[in-house]
Design a protein around this motif. Structure first.
Motif, PDB file in Angstrom:
ATOM      1  N   ILE A  24      11.927 -55.053-120.703  1.00 15.13           N
ATOM      2  CA  ILE A  24      11.605 -55.645-119.674  1.00 15.13           C
ATOM      3  C   ILE A  24      12.269 -54.641-118.287  1.00 15.13           C
ATOM      4  O   ILE A  24      11.497 -54.203-117.590  1.00 15.13           O
ATOM      5  CB  ILE A  24      11.948 -57.023-119.323  1.00 15.13           C
ATOM      6  CG1 ILE A  24      11.094 -57.917-120.358  1.00 15.13           C
ATOM      7  CG2 ILE A  24      11.791 -57.530-117.929  1.00 15.13           C
ATOM      8  CD1 ILE A  24      11.812 -59.267-120.539  1.00 15.13           C
ATOM      9  N   GLY A  25      13.592 -54.462-118.682  1.00 15.38           N
ATOM     10  CA  GLY A  25      13.977 -53.549-117.450  1.00 15.38           C
ATOM     11  C   GLY A  25      13.562 -52.131-117.485  1.00 15.38           C
ATOM     12  O   GLY A  25      13.034 -51.603-116.554  1.00 15.38           O
ATOM     13  N   PHE A  26      13.129 -51.544-118.568  1.00 13.84           N
ATOM     14  CA  PHE A  26      12.682 -50.188-118.752  1.00 13.84           C
ATOM     15  C   PHE A  26      11.313 -50.233-118.228  1.00 13.84           C
ATOM     16  O   PHE A  26      11.050 -49.386-117.163  1.00 13.84           O
ATOM     17  CB  PHE A  26      12.889 -49.459-120.107  1.00 13.84           C
ATOM     18  CG  PHE A  26      12.483 -48.199-120.103  1.00 13.84           C
ATOM     19  CD1 PHE A  26      13.018 -47.134-119.779  1.00 13.84           C
ATOM     20  CD2 PHE A  26      10.986 -47.584-120.545  1.00 13.84           C
ATOM     21  CE1 PHE A  26      12.756 -45.740-119.843  1.00 13.84           C
ATOM     22  CE2 PHE A  26      10.816 -46.474-120.714  1.00 13.84           C
ATOM     23  CZ  PHE A  26      11.305 -45.680-120.316  1.00 13.84           C
ATOM     24  N   VAL A  27      10.413 -51.113-118.602  1.00 17.44           N
ATOM     25  CA  VAL A  27       9.211 -51.253-118.254  1.00 17.44           C
ATOM     26  C   VAL A  27       8.990 -51.618-116.771  1.00 17.44           C
ATOM     27  O   VAL A  27       8.182 -50.886-116.005  1.00 17.44           O
ATOM     28  CB  VAL A  27       8.349 -52.066-119.202  1.00 17.44           C
ATOM     29  CG1 VAL A  27       6.826 -52.297-118.503  1.00 17.44           C
ATOM     30  CG2 VAL A  27       8.221 -51.422-120.541  1.00 17.44           C
ATOM     31  N   ALA A  83      18.408 -55.250-115.337  1.00 21.93           N
ATOM     32  CA  ALA A  83      18.112 -56.277-116.200  1.00 21.93           C
ATOM     33  C   ALA A  83      19.127 -56.990-116.918  1.00 21.93           C
ATOM     34  O   ALA A  83      18.911 -58.201-116.783  1.00 21.93           O
ATOM     35  CB  ALA A  83      16.786 -55.807-116.969  1.00 21.93           C
ATOM     36  N   ILE A  84      19.853 -56.491-117.440  1.00 22.39           N
ATOM     37  CA  ILE A  84      21.011 -56.897-117.964  1.00 22.39           C
ATOM     38  C   ILE A  84      21.876 -57.639-117.156  1.00 22.39           C
ATOM     39  O   ILE A  84      22.598 -59.001-117.548  1.00 22.39           O
ATOM     40  CB  ILE A  84      21.783 -55.823-118.852  1.00 22.39           C
ATOM     41  CG1 ILE A  84      20.840 -55.244-120.077  1.00 22.39           C
ATOM     42  CG2 ILE A  84      23.115 -56.427-119.543  1.00 22.39           C
ATOM     43  CD1 ILE A  84      21.720 -54.155-120.838  1.00 22.39           C
ATOM     44  N   LEU A  85      22.121 -57.191-115.950  1.00 20.65           N
ATOM     45  CA  LEU A  85      22.934 -57.840-114.898  1.00 20.65           C
ATOM     46  C   LEU A  85      22.142 -59.125-114.564  1.00 20.65           C
ATOM     47  O   LEU A  85      22.918 -60.168-114.256  1.00 20.65           O
ATOM     48  CB  LEU A  85      22.909 -57.138-113.714  1.00 20.65           C
ATOM     49  CG  LEU A  85      23.692 -57.574-112.355  1.00 20.65           C
ATOM     50  CD1 LEU A  85      24.946 -57.819-112.651  1.00 20.65           C
ATOM     51  CD2 LEU A  85      23.330 -56.824-111.167  1.00 20.65           C
ATOM     52  N   TYR A  86      20.856 -59.006-114.524  1.00 16.54           N
ATOM     53  CA  TYR A  86      20.208 -60.442-114.259  1.00 16.54           C
ATOM     54  C   TYR A  86      20.365 -61.311-115.426  1.00 16.54           C
ATOM     55  O   TYR A  86      20.563 -62.553-115.130  1.00 16.54           O
ATOM     56  CB  TYR A  86      18.590 -59.911-113.998  1.00 16.54           C
ATOM     57  CG  TYR A  86      17.872 -61.228-113.472  1.00 16.54           C
ATOM     58  CD1 TYR A  86      17.450 -61.522-112.278  1.00 16.54           C
ATOM     59  CD2 TYR A  86      17.296 -62.329-114.144  1.00 16.54           C
ATOM     60  CE1 TYR A  86      16.951 -62.491-111.603  1.00 16.54           C
ATOM     61  CE2 TYR A  86      16.846 -63.487-114.007  1.00 16.54           C
ATOM     62  CZ  TYR A  86      16.591 -63.499-112.491  1.00 16.54           C
ATOM     63  OH  TYR A  86      15.910 -64.548-111.915  1.00 16.54           O
ATOM     64  N   GLN A  87      20.170 -60.740-116.491  1.00 10.69           N
ATOM     65  CA  GLN A  87      20.389 -61.590-117.861  1.00 10.69           C
ATOM     66  C   GLN A  87      21.744 -62.284-117.712  1.00 10.69           C
ATOM     67  O   GLN A  87      21.713 -63.625-118.089  1.00 10.69           O
ATOM     68  CB  GLN A  87      20.175 -60.951-119.069  1.00 10.69           C
ATOM     69  CG  GLN A  87      20.366 -61.709-120.174  1.00 10.69           C
ATOM     70  CD  GLN A  87      20.668 -60.828-121.562  1.00 10.69           C
ATOM     71  OE1 GLN A  87      20.680 -59.603-121.281  1.00 10.69           O
ATOM     72  NE2 GLN A  87      20.832 -61.485-122.760  1.00 10.69           N
ATOM     73  N   LEU A 101      14.592 -63.388-104.147  1.00  7.03           N
ATOM     74  CA  LEU A 101      15.707 -63.121-103.648  1.00  7.03           C
ATOM     75  C   LEU A 101      16.397 -62.022-104.327  1.00  7.03           C
ATOM     76  O   LEU A 101      17.135 -61.035-103.634  1.00  7.03           O
ATOM     77  CB  LEU A 101      16.664 -64.424-103.521  1.00  7.03           C
ATOM     78  CG  LEU A 101      18.079 -64.448-102.847  1.00  7.03           C
ATOM     79  CD1 LEU A 101      17.574 -64.017-101.362  1.00  7.03           C
ATOM     80  CD2 LEU A 101      18.899 -65.543-102.734  1.00  7.03           C
ATOM     81  N   PHE A 102      16.654 -62.039-105.479  1.00  8.90           N
ATOM     82  CA  PHE A 102      17.307 -61.061-106.396  1.00  8.90           C
ATOM     83  C   PHE A 102      16.753 -59.544-105.963  1.00  8.90           C
ATOM     84  O   PHE A 102      17.474 -58.484-105.646  1.00  8.90           O
ATOM     85  CB  PHE A 102      16.903 -61.113-107.867  1.00  8.90           C
ATOM     86  CG  PHE A 102      17.555 -59.973-108.899  1.00  8.90           C
ATOM     87  CD1 PHE A 102      19.165 -59.996-108.934  1.00  8.90           C
ATOM     88  CD2 PHE A 102      16.855 -59.145-109.452  1.00  8.90           C
ATOM     89  CE1 PHE A 102      19.545 -59.205-109.800  1.00  8.90           C
ATOM     90  CE2 PHE A 102      17.431 -58.215-110.067  1.00  8.90           C
ATOM     91  CZ  PHE A 102      18.886 -58.319-110.491  1.00  8.90           C
ATOM     92  N   GLY A 103      15.519 -59.351-105.905  1.00 10.64           N
ATOM     93  CA  GLY A 103      14.776 -58.197-105.466  1.00 10.64           C
ATOM     94  C   GLY A 103      15.093 -57.832-104.022  1.00 10.64           C
ATOM     95  O   GLY A 103      15.257 -56.732-103.757  1.00 10.64           O
ATOM     96  N   GLY A 143      11.714 -57.548-108.549  1.00  5.68           N
ATOM     97  CA  GLY A 143      12.690 -58.775-108.849  1.00  5.68           C
ATOM     98  C   GLY A 143      11.885 -59.941-109.422  1.00  5.68           C
ATOM     99  O   GLY A 143      12.309 -60.407-110.518  1.00  5.68           O
ATOM    100  N   VAL A 144      10.559 -60.350-109.004  1.00  2.00           N
ATOM    101  CA  VAL A 144       9.851 -61.112-109.814  1.00  2.00           C
ATOM    102  C   VAL A 144       9.568 -60.568-111.190  1.00  2.00           C
ATOM    103  O   VAL A 144       9.774 -61.522-112.048  1.00  2.00           O
ATOM    104  CB  VAL A 144       8.562 -61.541-109.009  1.00  2.00           C
ATOM    105  CG1 VAL A 144       7.852 -62.483-109.645  1.00  2.00           C
ATOM    106  CG2 VAL A 144       9.108 -62.309-107.526  1.00  2.00           C
ATOM    107  N   PHE A 145       9.191 -59.609-111.367  1.00  4.10           N
ATOM    108  CA  PHE A 145       8.778 -58.978-112.622  1.00  4.10           C
ATOM    109  C   PHE A 145       9.904 -59.186-113.538  1.00  4.10           C
ATOM    110  O   PHE A 145       9.939 -60.005-114.743  1.00  4.10           O
ATOM    111  CB  PHE A 145       8.265 -57.694-112.701  1.00  4.10           C
ATOM    112  CG  PHE A 145       8.059 -56.965-113.866  1.00  4.10           C
ATOM    113  CD1 PHE A 145       6.573 -57.419-114.611  1.00  4.10           C
ATOM    114  CD2 PHE A 145       8.919 -56.330-114.524  1.00  4.10           C
ATOM    115  CE1 PHE A 145       6.297 -57.045-115.858  1.00  4.10           C
ATOM    116  CE2 PHE A 145       8.458 -55.826-115.982  1.00  4.10           C
ATOM    117  CZ  PHE A 145       7.251 -55.920-116.427  1.00  4.10           C
ATOM    118  N   VAL A 146      11.045 -58.660-113.322  1.00  7.07           N
ATOM    119  CA  VAL A 146      12.147 -58.590-114.098  1.00  7.07           C
ATOM    120  C   VAL A 146      12.761 -59.930-114.205  1.00  7.07           C
ATOM    121  O   VAL A 146      12.962 -60.505-115.497  1.00  7.07           O
ATOM    122  CB  VAL A 146      13.040 -57.500-113.568  1.00  7.07           C
ATOM    123  CG1 VAL A 146      14.515 -57.634-114.426  1.00  7.07           C
ATOM    124  CG2 VAL A 146      12.690 -56.189-113.626  1.00  7.07           C
TER     125      VAL A 146
END
Length: 170
Positions: A24-27, A83-87, A101-103, A143-146
């Motif tokens: 997800i992060g890479f894409v 993405a790992i940070l979000y996870q 908000l993350f984005g 941000g929404v995608f990831v």
């Protein structure tokens, strides 16, 4: 199911979830930087993806399409870390607002905190309105995608675990 099999099953699920997060992060990084490149070509923004190469890479190639495509891959790799940070921090919040908000926080981080690392990015006060609006929109959508994708996968994994626990109790 034995305790060892349950442990192996849990490890397999965690590995699968981590691979999905990395994907997800890479894409997300490649896709949204590609769309940013398209926006740059159509003059919606002054900032192209190759801005990440400017302080480090030598030669004229970084100014051309090849530099932008290499930059997209680099941004995809950096996006894996994001993405790992979000996870790790926000995966249990399956809300679009949290991802948006993350984005937005990422945008502030890049354009205010990391801005001195990239001499080709003007300060926010020097950027034109189109660039600011376009970049904020791209960061929010990224941000929404990831975020939502990772939260969805976490929710699906938790649902499978709870279903499995119900079956084991019966």
């Amino acid at each position: 199911m034995t305790e060892e099999q349950e442990h192996q099953s849990q490890n397999s699920k965690e590995t699968s979830y981590m691979l999905k997060t990395v994907s997800i992060g890479f894409v997300g990084g490649v896709f949204w930087s590609f769309l940013n490149y398209i926006a740059y070509l159509f003059h919606f923004t002054e900032i192209s993806p190759n801005v990440i190469l400017q302080p480090w890479a030598l030669g004229e190639w970084k100014e051309k399409a090849m530099g932008n495509f290499v930059s997209m891959i680099i941004l995809g790799i950096i996006s894996i870390v994001v993405a790992i940070l979000y996870q790790v921090t926000l995966k249990n919040y399956m809300r679009v607002w949290i991802s948006m908000l993350f984005g937005l926080v990422l945008w502030v981080l890049v354009f205010y905190v990391l801005n001195p690392l990239f001499p080709d990015i003007k300060t926010v006060s020097e950027l034109d309105k189109n660039t600011i609006i376009t970049s904020i929109c791209f960061y929010i959508l990224y941000g929404v995608f990831v975020g939502y994708s990772i939260s969805f996968e976490a929710s699906a994994l938790n649902l499978k675990d709870s279903d499995q626990a119900t079956v084991n109790e019966e």
